[in-house]
Every structure is written in structure tokens, then in C-alpha cells.
Scaffold this active site. Structure first.
Site, PDB file in Angstrom:
ATOM      1  N   TYR A 190       0.369  -1.216  -0.121  1.00  0.00           N
ATOM      2  CA  TYR A 190       0.280   0.188   0.400  1.00  0.00           C
ATOM      3  C   TYR A 190       0.652   1.680  -0.178  1.00  0.00           C
ATOM      4  CZ  TYR A 190      -3.946  -2.721   0.866  1.00  0.00           C
ATOM      5  OH  TYR A 190      -4.953  -3.887   0.700  1.00  0.00           O
ATOM      6  N   HIS A 242      -8.694   1.397  -6.287  1.00  0.00           N
ATOM      7  CA  HIS A 242      -8.113   1.216  -5.716  1.00  0.00           C
ATOM      8  C   HIS A 242      -6.616   1.298  -5.679  1.00  0.00           C
ATOM      9  CE1 HIS A 242     -11.772  -2.080  -4.598  1.00  0.00           C
ATOM     10  NE2 HIS A 242     -11.874  -1.580  -6.211  1.00  0.00           N
ATOM     11  N   ARG A 263      -9.956 -11.074  -4.039  1.00  0.00           N
ATOM     12  CA  ARG A 263     -10.088  -9.728  -3.832  1.00  0.00           C
ATOM     13  C   ARG A 263     -10.198  -9.186  -5.702  1.00  0.00           C
ATOM     14  NH1 ARG A 263      -7.806  -7.939   0.547  1.00  0.00           N
ATOM     15  NH2 ARG A 263      -5.799  -8.863   1.296  1.00  0.00           N
TER      16      ARG A 263
HETATM   17  C1  DHK Z   1      -8.079  -2.051   0.339  1.00  0.00           C
HETATM   18  C2  DHK Z   1      -7.844  -2.805   0.707  1.00  0.00           C
HETATM   19  O1  DHK Z   1      -7.891  -2.611   1.936  1.00  0.00           O
HETATM   20  C3  DHK Z   1      -8.379  -4.566   0.362  1.00  0.00           C
HETATM   21  O2  DHK Z   1      -9.373  -4.605   1.489  1.00  0.00           O
HETATM   22  C4  DHK Z   1      -9.180  -4.710  -0.897  1.00  0.00           C
HETATM   23  C5  DHK Z   1      -7.752  -2.312  -1.342  1.00  0.00           C
HETATM   24  C6  DHK Z   1      -7.798  -4.198  -2.113  1.00  0.00           C
HETATM   25  C7  DHK Z   1      -6.568  -1.318  -2.207  1.00  0.00           C
HETATM   26  O3  DHK Z   1      -6.246  -1.748  -3.445  1.00  0.00           O
HETATM   27  O4  DHK Z   1      -7.227   0.041  -2.044  1.00  0.00           O
HETATM   28  O5  DHK Z   1      -8.210  -5.682  -1.307  1.00  0.00           O
END
Ligand code: DHK
Length: 154
Positions: free
Chosen positions: A25, A102, A113
Site C-alpha cells: 500500500y 484501489h 479480491r
Molecule cells: C484496499 C483494501 O483494504 C483491500 O481490502 C482491497 C484495497 C484492496 C486497495 O488496494 O486499496 O482488496
């Protein structure tokens, strides 16, 4: 001219951005994402209402409240993407342009997902471009809602 209001809604666990699995992330925090959105919105002549919740019901209520108040919705539904028919129904009910964001490319990740209920209500989907996806979503939204040039005095 009053700038069109765009709700930027964030689902569960996105309050942990910056420390949450940074290899997936990234290192930007949710505050960083809000600052990016605020800066981008100003350049585009949009106003934003940026929020995050861990609760599905609260997210549904926020979507409902967009009716008659917001011109469009940018949403990262996070974990509710793949599970929430209630969220899909709320998005369909308000009838506003929706861009689903996302941070990660959900299609390169685990099979569970890949399916998004929210996509059934989305005008467009942005995935895998990191937090920059939020800025791109606002750019697309400006086109969809016909945002004016912020330098225009009309
Ligand atoms: C964020 C999440 O918390 C996951 O549950 C998703 C998403 C992906 C993201 O890529 O921002 O699967």
C-alpha cells in the site's frame, strides 16, 4: 461559481495506511491522501468531503447522504468491495457518478479480491496506481461533473 462537491469515501483499514503492509500500500498515510485530494481538487475547481470509516453501515449512510448534496463519489471501498451488496445498492440508489479506486492492483492479488460488487455502480475503476489513483479519479470526476476553471470568476 460554487465548486461541485465530491465525496471521497474510504472503507475499512485505510486509516492504517502508512504502516499497513507498506510493500503493497506504500508509505503515504491517510492524511497524505487527503492532502493530495485537497490539492488536486482545488486545481480542478472541485470541493471535497474526505472521510474514512471501518463500518459498513456508516459507509452506506454516507453514500445515502450524498444524494442532493454531492455531485459525485470517489470511493475506495477496501474490504467491502467484495462483500457489500448494501454498499452497491446505496451507490445505485443515489444515482451519482462513481469512481472506484484501489491503491493496489486487485487483479494481481488473491482471487477473492478480484470480484467487485461496487463496480456494478461505478462509472470507472482505477486500480494499481498507488495513492495517485485518487488524484486521477478526481481528474476524471471533474470531466464527468463539468467542473469549471477555478480562475473563472463566473
Ligand atoms: C484496499 C483494501 O483494504 C483491500 O481490502 C482491497 C484495497 C484492496 C486497495 O488496494 O486499496 O482488496
Amino acid at each position: 461559481m460554487t465548486p461541485p462537491l465530491i465525496a471521497v469515501l474510504n472503507g475499512p483499514n485505510l486509516n492504517m495506511l502508512g504502516t499497513r503492509e507498506p510493500e503493497k500500500y506504500g508509505h503515504a498515510t491517510l492524511d497524505d491522501v487527503e492532502a493530495l485530494c485537497a490539492e488536486t481538487a482545488e486545481e480542478l475547481g472541485l470541493a471535497i468531503d474526505f472521510r474514512q470509516t471501518n463500518g459498513e453501515g456508516e459507509l452506506v449512510t454516507w453514500v445515502q447522504e450524498c444524494r442532493g448534496r454531492a455531485a459525485g463519489i470517489v470511493i475506495n471501498p477496501a474490504g467491502y468491495t467484495t462483500t457489500s451488496i448494501a454498499l452497491l445498492d446505496a451507490l445505485l440508489a443515489v444515482g451519482l457518478p462513481v469512481i472506484e479506486v484501489h491503491i493496489t492492483n486487485i487483479h494481481r492479488r488473491e482471487e477473492f479480491r478480484h470480484h467487485s460488487y461496487v463496480s456494478k455502480a461505478a462509472t470507472g475503476v482505477i486500480a494499481g496506481l498507488g495513492v495517485q489513483g485518487y488524484a486521477l479519479a478526481l481528474q476524471a470526476m471533474a470531466g464527468l461533473v463539468g467542473a469549471g476553471d477555478p480562475d473563472d470568476e463566473e
